[in-house]
Motif scaffolding. Structure first.
Motif, PDB file in Angstrom:
ATOM      1  N   ALA A 265      72.942  -4.294 -45.310  1.00  0.00           N
ATOM      2  CA  ALA A 265      73.844  -3.552 -46.195  1.00  0.00           C
ATOM      3  C   ALA A 265      73.110  -2.405 -46.885  1.00  0.00           C
ATOM      4  O   ALA A 265      73.682  -1.320 -47.089  1.00  0.00           O
ATOM      5  N   ALA A 266      71.844  -2.617 -47.258  1.00  0.00           N
ATOM      6  CA  ALA A 266      71.067  -1.540 -47.875  1.00  0.00           C
ATOM      7  C   ALA A 266      70.916  -0.372 -46.917  1.00  0.00           C
ATOM      8  O   ALA A 266      71.031   0.799 -47.312  1.00  0.00           O
ATOM      9  N   ARG A 267      70.657  -0.677 -45.643  1.00  0.00           N
ATOM     10  CA  ARG A 267      70.541   0.388 -44.643  1.00  0.00           C
ATOM     11  C   ARG A 267      71.857   1.162 -44.536  1.00  0.00           C
ATOM     12  O   ARG A 267      71.867   2.388 -44.407  1.00  0.00           O
ATOM     13  N   ASP A 268      72.976   0.454 -44.611  1.00  0.00           N
ATOM     14  CA  ASP A 268      74.286   1.114 -44.548  1.00  0.00           C
ATOM     15  C   ASP A 268      74.507   2.050 -45.726  1.00  0.00           C
ATOM     16  O   ASP A 268      75.294   2.999 -45.639  1.00  0.00           O
ATOM     17  N   HIS A 269      73.825   1.784 -46.840  1.00  0.00           N
ATOM     18  CA  HIS A 269      73.942   2.643 -48.027  1.00  0.00           C
ATOM     19  C   HIS A 269      72.865   3.727 -48.054  1.00  0.00           C
ATOM     20  O   HIS A 269      72.666   4.382 -49.079  1.00  0.00           O
ATOM     21  N   GLY A 270      72.156   3.909 -46.951  1.00  0.00           N
ATOM     22  CA  GLY A 270      71.169   4.967 -46.865  1.00  0.00           C
ATOM     23  C   GLY A 270      69.846   4.644 -47.520  1.00  0.00           C
ATOM     24  O   GLY A 270      69.044   5.547 -47.781  1.00  0.00           O
ATOM     25  N   ARG A 271      69.584   3.357 -47.771  1.00  0.00           N
ATOM     26  CA  ARG A 271      68.342   2.961 -48.401  1.00  0.00           C
ATOM     27  C   ARG A 271      67.442   2.267 -47.392  1.00  0.00           C
ATOM     28  O   ARG A 271      67.916   1.646 -46.437  1.00  0.00           O
ATOM     29  N   ASP A 272      66.137   2.354 -47.609  1.00  0.00           N
ATOM     30  CA  ASP A 272      65.198   1.582 -46.811  1.00  0.00           C
ATOM     31  C   ASP A 272      65.393   0.113 -47.163  1.00  0.00           C
ATOM     32  O   ASP A 272      65.302  -0.266 -48.336  1.00  0.00           O
ATOM     33  N   PRO A 273      65.664  -0.764 -46.189  1.00  0.00           N
ATOM     34  CA  PRO A 273      65.905  -2.183 -46.503  1.00  0.00           C
ATOM     35  C   PRO A 273      64.764  -2.835 -47.257  1.00  0.00           C
ATOM     36  O   PRO A 273      64.986  -3.798 -48.008  1.00  0.00           O
ATOM     37  N   TYR A 274      63.542  -2.320 -47.096  1.00  0.00           N
ATOM     38  CA  TYR A 274      62.402  -2.916 -47.772  1.00  0.00           C
ATOM     39  C   TYR A 274      62.080  -2.219 -49.085  1.00  0.00           C
ATOM     40  O   TYR A 274      61.035  -2.478 -49.688  1.00  0.00           O
ATOM     41  N   ASP A 275      62.997  -1.355 -49.528  1.00  0.00           N
ATOM     42  CA  ASP A 275      62.932  -0.870 -50.902  1.00  0.00           C
ATOM     43  C   ASP A 275      63.464  -1.922 -51.872  1.00  0.00           C
ATOM     44  O   ASP A 275      63.412  -1.728 -53.084  1.00  0.00           O
ATOM     45  N   ILE A 276      64.018  -3.006 -51.334  1.00  0.00           N
ATOM     46  CA  ILE A 276      64.536  -4.100 -52.150  1.00  0.00           C
ATOM     47  C   ILE A 276      63.615  -5.309 -51.975  1.00  0.00           C
ATOM     48  O   ILE A 276      63.407  -5.775 -50.860  1.00  0.00           O
ATOM     49  N   LEU A 277      63.058  -5.782 -53.085  1.00  0.00           N
ATOM     50  CA  LEU A 277      62.209  -6.968 -53.042  1.00  0.00           C
ATOM     51  C   LEU A 277      63.065  -8.211 -53.212  1.00  0.00           C
ATOM     52  O   LEU A 277      63.912  -8.273 -54.108  1.00  0.00           O
ATOM     53  N   MET A 278      62.842  -9.212 -52.358  1.00  0.00           N
ATOM     54  CA  MET A 278      63.607 -10.450 -52.378  1.00  0.00           C
ATOM     55  C   MET A 278      62.791 -11.567 -53.021  1.00  0.00           C
ATOM     56  O   MET A 278      61.704 -11.895 -52.549  1.00  0.00           O
ATOM     57  N   PHE A 279      63.321 -12.139 -54.095  1.00  0.00           N
ATOM     58  CA  PHE A 279      62.677 -13.253 -54.783  1.00  0.00           C
ATOM     59  C   PHE A 279      63.519 -14.512 -54.567  1.00  0.00           C
ATOM     60  O   PHE A 279      64.695 -14.550 -54.943  1.00  0.00           O
ATOM     61  N   LEU A 280      62.905 -15.519 -53.989  1.00  0.00           N
ATOM     62  CA  LEU A 280      63.583 -16.787 -53.734  1.00  0.00           C
ATOM     63  C   LEU A 280      63.209 -17.781 -54.821  1.00  0.00           C
ATOM     64  O   LEU A 280      62.031 -17.922 -55.170  1.00  0.00           O
ATOM     65  N   GLY A 281      64.198 -18.467 -55.383  1.00  0.00           N
ATOM     66  CA  GLY A 281      63.906 -19.505 -56.355  1.00  0.00           C
ATOM     67  C   GLY A 281      63.089 -20.614 -55.719  1.00  0.00           C
ATOM     68  O   GLY A 281      63.256 -20.923 -54.537  1.00  0.00           O
ATOM     69  N   ALA A 282      62.197 -21.244 -56.477  1.00  0.00           N
ATOM     70  CA  ALA A 282      61.381 -22.334 -55.944  1.00  0.00           C
ATOM     71  C   ALA A 282      60.917 -23.245 -57.067  1.00  0.00           C
ATOM     72  O   ALA A 282      60.449 -22.775 -58.104  1.00  0.00           O
ATOM     73  N   THR A 283      61.071 -24.544 -56.852  1.00  0.00           N
ATOM     74  CA  THR A 283      60.480 -25.546 -57.731  1.00  0.00           C
ATOM     75  C   THR A 283      59.170 -25.981 -57.105  1.00  0.00           C
ATOM     76  O   THR A 283      59.148 -26.414 -55.948  1.00  0.00           O
ATOM     77  N   VAL A 284      58.078 -25.861 -57.844  1.00  0.00           N
ATOM     78  CA  VAL A 284      56.754 -26.198 -57.322  1.00  0.00           C
ATOM     79  C   VAL A 284      56.087 -27.229 -58.234  1.00  0.00           C
ATOM     80  O   VAL A 284      55.944 -27.004 -59.438  1.00  0.00           O
ATOM     81  N   ILE A 285      55.703 -28.345 -57.643  1.00  0.00           N
ATOM     82  CA  ILE A 285      54.938 -29.370 -58.357  1.00  0.00           C
ATOM     83  C   ILE A 285      53.618 -29.517 -57.625  1.00  0.00           C
ATOM     84  O   ILE A 285      53.577 -29.957 -56.471  1.00  0.00           O
ATOM     85  N   VAL A 286      52.545 -29.113 -58.277  1.00  0.00           N
ATOM     86  CA  VAL A 286      51.233 -29.076 -57.631  1.00  0.00           C
ATOM     87  C   VAL A 286      50.221 -29.828 -58.475  1.00  0.00           C
ATOM     88  O   VAL A 286      50.296 -29.859 -59.706  1.00  0.00           O
ATOM     89  N   ALA A 287      49.280 -30.468 -57.796  1.00  0.00           N
ATOM     90  CA  ALA A 287      48.170 -31.185 -58.428  1.00  0.00           C
ATOM     91  C   ALA A 287      46.974 -31.081 -57.496  1.00  0.00           C
ATOM     92  O   ALA A 287      47.115 -30.659 -56.339  1.00  0.00           O
ATOM     93  N   PRO A 288      45.790 -31.448 -57.953  1.00  0.00           N
ATOM     94  CA  PRO A 288      44.610 -31.325 -57.081  1.00  0.00           C
ATOM     95  C   PRO A 288      44.753 -32.040 -55.744  1.00  0.00           C
ATOM     96  O   PRO A 288      44.210 -31.588 -54.735  1.00  0.00           O
ATOM     97  N   THR A 289      45.488 -33.165 -55.714  1.00  0.00           N
ATOM     98  CA  THR A 289      45.709 -33.869 -54.446  1.00  0.00           C
ATOM     99  C   THR A 289      47.198 -34.097 -54.249  1.00  0.00           C
ATOM    100  O   THR A 289      47.983 -34.080 -55.212  1.00  0.00           O
ATOM    101  N   ARG A 290      47.574 -34.349 -53.008  1.00  0.00           N
ATOM    102  CA  ARG A 290      48.978 -34.615 -52.709  1.00  0.00           C
ATOM    103  C   ARG A 290      49.465 -35.885 -53.415  1.00  0.00           C
ATOM    104  O   ARG A 290      50.581 -35.920 -53.942  1.00  0.00           O
TER     105      ARG A 290
END
Length: 457
Positions: A265-290
Motif C-alpha cells: 500500500a505504501a508503494r501505491d501511495h508513491g512511498r518507498d515501502p521501507y521508509d516505514i519501520l515495522m515494530f512487532l509487539g513481543a513479550t520476552v522473558i529471559v534469564a541466564p539459562t532456559r
C-alpha cells in the motif's frame, strides 16, 4: 540473521496494568507507583542504558466495559484502569536522558488540530526533537459516552476524520511558520518577522482552522508518526501517513501478511515501502539459562488476573467473552473495535481460539511473539521473526516492572550487539534522524505531509 539493524522500544502505559492484567500484584512489580515521577525517570534511564530506540507509551480513552456489560473486571484487575495522560510524563523522562525517543499514543477523535499541534510542538521543543505521535482514532464506546456522544464513530469513518485531522495538522506544523521567521533580533526588538508567519485556512468535512500555528518551529516540525491500524482501512491510512507501524500477530505468517500488505500500500501511495519501520509487539522473558526463564514464566503466570485479561480482550475485539463458554471458539463478527485483531483471531488463523486461550499467560494469550529462554535463544527467535515476518524491530511488552526490561537490557542487548544486529551507541540527531539516518530532522520529501511545507522565501 536479520539483514537490518534491529529497532527496539520499551512498550509501556501510564497505568498500573497494561497488556497482561494482574502483574501489578507481583511482589517485585513497581507498577502501583505509576503516579510518581521517579517511576518514569527510572524507566527512561534503564531504556536508554540499553540503547533502546524509544519508549512507546500506549493509551486508551475510556474503560473496558464490554466484558459482562460493565467495567467491574477492568477496574478490579487494573486492566488499563485507572490510566493517566501519557503526554505529561514525557518531559520528566526527557530531562534525565539525552538520546532515547518517545512515541506517545494520542487519540485524535476528541482533539482539535489547532490545540493538538501546539501540544506536540511543545513536546518536540522540550525533548529537543525526540517526540513521536502514535496516531489512534479510538474505538471504545465508553470513551465516546464520556465525551458526551451517543456512540463512537464507525470504524471507517474514524479514519476519514483522521485524514482531515492530519491535513490540518500538517498545515499548522509545516506551512504556518517559515524556516527563517524567528530571528531573535534584540537590537531591532524583533523576535519573529510577522510576514513570515502565515494563517492556516483549512475547511474540511470534520475540522476547520483559521489561525496561525501558536508554536514556533520545533526541531522536527511534524513529530515522528506512528500508527497501529492494520485493518483494510487502517492499512491505507498507515501507508499514507505512518513512518513507524506497531502491529501484532501470534504467528509469523500472520505478521508477514500484515507487513507485506502495508508495504504494498505504501508503494501505491508513491512511498518507498521501507521508509516505514515495522515494530512487532513481543513479550520476552529471559534469564541466564532456559530453565531459569521457564521458572520465571511459571512464576509470572500465577499472577495473571483472568477476569481482567478477558476484559481487555473483550474491549479490544468488541466481543463480550462472558457470553461464551471456556471451550467455545471465537467467531468472526464485524465490530467497531480492533478489526485487525478480530480477523487475526478468526479468519486469518488455523487455530480455533477459545476463551480459555485468552486466559493463558503464554503464546495463545499474547496476540504476538511470546519468547522465553536464555539470551542466545531469545536473540535467535527475535532474528527469526524479524527475517520471516520482514519486521524492523519490536515493542517489548511490559510484564513485571522493572525486572523484565532490566533483564532484556542486561542479557539480550549484549547478545544482539555481539551478533552485529544492534547498535553500540546512539546516532546523533533527532528521533527521526536516529530512525532514518541521512534523511534529516524533517519529514522526507516523499511523505504527504511534506507537501504542505512552506520554505523560506
Amino acid at each position: 540473521m536479520s539483514r537490518r539493524e534491529l529497532r527496539l522500544n520499551a512498550f509501556h502505559m501510564h497505568s498500573p496494568g497494561h497488556t497482561w492484567a494482574g502483574m501489578w500484584r507481583h511482589p517485585r512489580d513497581a507498577s502501583v507507583r505509576y503516579t510518581s515521577l521517579d517511576y518514569w525517570t527510572s524507566l527512561a534511564r534503564t531504556a536508554e542504558r540499553g540503547l533502546l530506540d524509544g519508549i512507546f507509551l500506549a493509551d486508551v480513552f475510556g474503560t473496558y466495559d464490554v466484558y459482562g456489560g460493565n467495567a467491574d473486571a477492568a477496574l478490579a484487575g487494573a486492566a488499563q484502569a485507572p490510566n493517566a495522560d501519557p503526554l505529561l510524563v514525557v518531559p520528566a523522562m526527557a530531562l534525565v536522558t539525552s538520546q532515547i525517543g518517545f512515541g506517545v499514543t494520542a487519540n485524535l477523535t476528541y482533539e482539535h488540530p489547532y490545540q493538538f499541534a501546539r501540544r506536540f510542538s511543545t513536546l518536540d521543543h522540550l525533548t529537543e526533537g525526540r517526540i513521536g505521535w502514535n496516531i489512534v482514532t479510538g474505538y471504545l464506546e465508553s470513551g465516546a459516552r464520556g465525551m458526551g456522544l451517543a456512540q463512537a464513530r464507525a470504524h471507517d469513518a474514524r479514519y476519514e476524520a483522521g485524514e482531515d485531522f492530519m491535513e490540518a495538522a500538517y498545515k499548522l506544523w509545516e506551512g504556518s511558520w517559515e524556516d527563517d521567521a524567528v530571528i531573535h533580533d534584540r537590537e531591532r526588538s524583533i523576535y519573529t518577522r510577522p510576514e513570515k508567519v502565515h494563517r492556516v485556512r483549512h475547511k474540511g468535512p470534520f475540522y476547520r482552522v483559521d489561525a496561525r500555528h501558536l508554536a514556533e518551529p520545533s526541531p522536527q516540525r511534524t513529530p515522528v508518526l506512528y500508527q497501529a491500524g492494520t485493518s483494510s482501512r487502517g492499512r491505507a491510512f498507515a501507508a499514507r501517513h505512518a513512518e513507524c507501524i506497531f502491529l501484532n500477530g501470534h504467528t509469523k505468517p500472520i505478521a508477514a501478511r500484515a507487513v507485506r500488505s502495508i508495504r504494498e500500500a505504501a508503494r501505491d501511495h508513491g512511498r518507498d515501502p521501507y521508509d516505514i519501520l515495522m515494530f512487532l509487539g513481543a513479550t520476552v522473558i529471559v534469564a541466564p539459562t532456559r530453565a531459569e526463564a521457564l521458572d520465571l514464566r511459571d512464576e509470572y503466570a500465577r499472577y495473571l488476573d483472568v477476569q481482567g485479561q478477558l476484559a481487555l480482550v473483550s474491549g479490544w475485539t468488541g466481543i463480550d467473552l462472558s457470553t461464551l463458554g471456556p471451550e467455545e471458539a471465537l467467531a468472526y463478527v464485524k465490530t467497531n473495535a480492533m478489526q485487525s485483531l478480530v480477523e487475526n483471531l478468526t479468519v486469518n488463523t488455523d487455530h480455533r481460539f477459545t476463551v480459555r486461550d485468552f486466559a493463558q499467560f503464554g503464546p495463545l494469550g499474547a496476540r504476538a511473539p511470546f519468547l522465553v529462554g536464555s539470551p542466545s535463544e531469545v536473540a535467535d527467535e527475535l532474528l527469526s521473526w524479524a527475517e520471516e515476518a520482514d519486521v524492523d524491530g519490536f515493542n517489548l511488552t511490559r510484564v513485571v516492572v522493572p525486572e523484565t526490561l532490566e533483564a532484556f537490557v542486561d542479557l539480550v542487548v549484549p547478545e544482539l550487539q555481539d551478533r552485529g544486529v544492534f547498535k553500540t551507541r546512539y546516532r546523533e540527531g533527532t528521533l527521526r534522524e536516529k530512525l532514518f539516518p541521512g534523511t534529516g530532522a524533517r519529514l522526507k520529501s516523499t511523505h504527504p505531509g511534506a507537501g504542505f511545507r512552506r520554505l523560506a522565501a
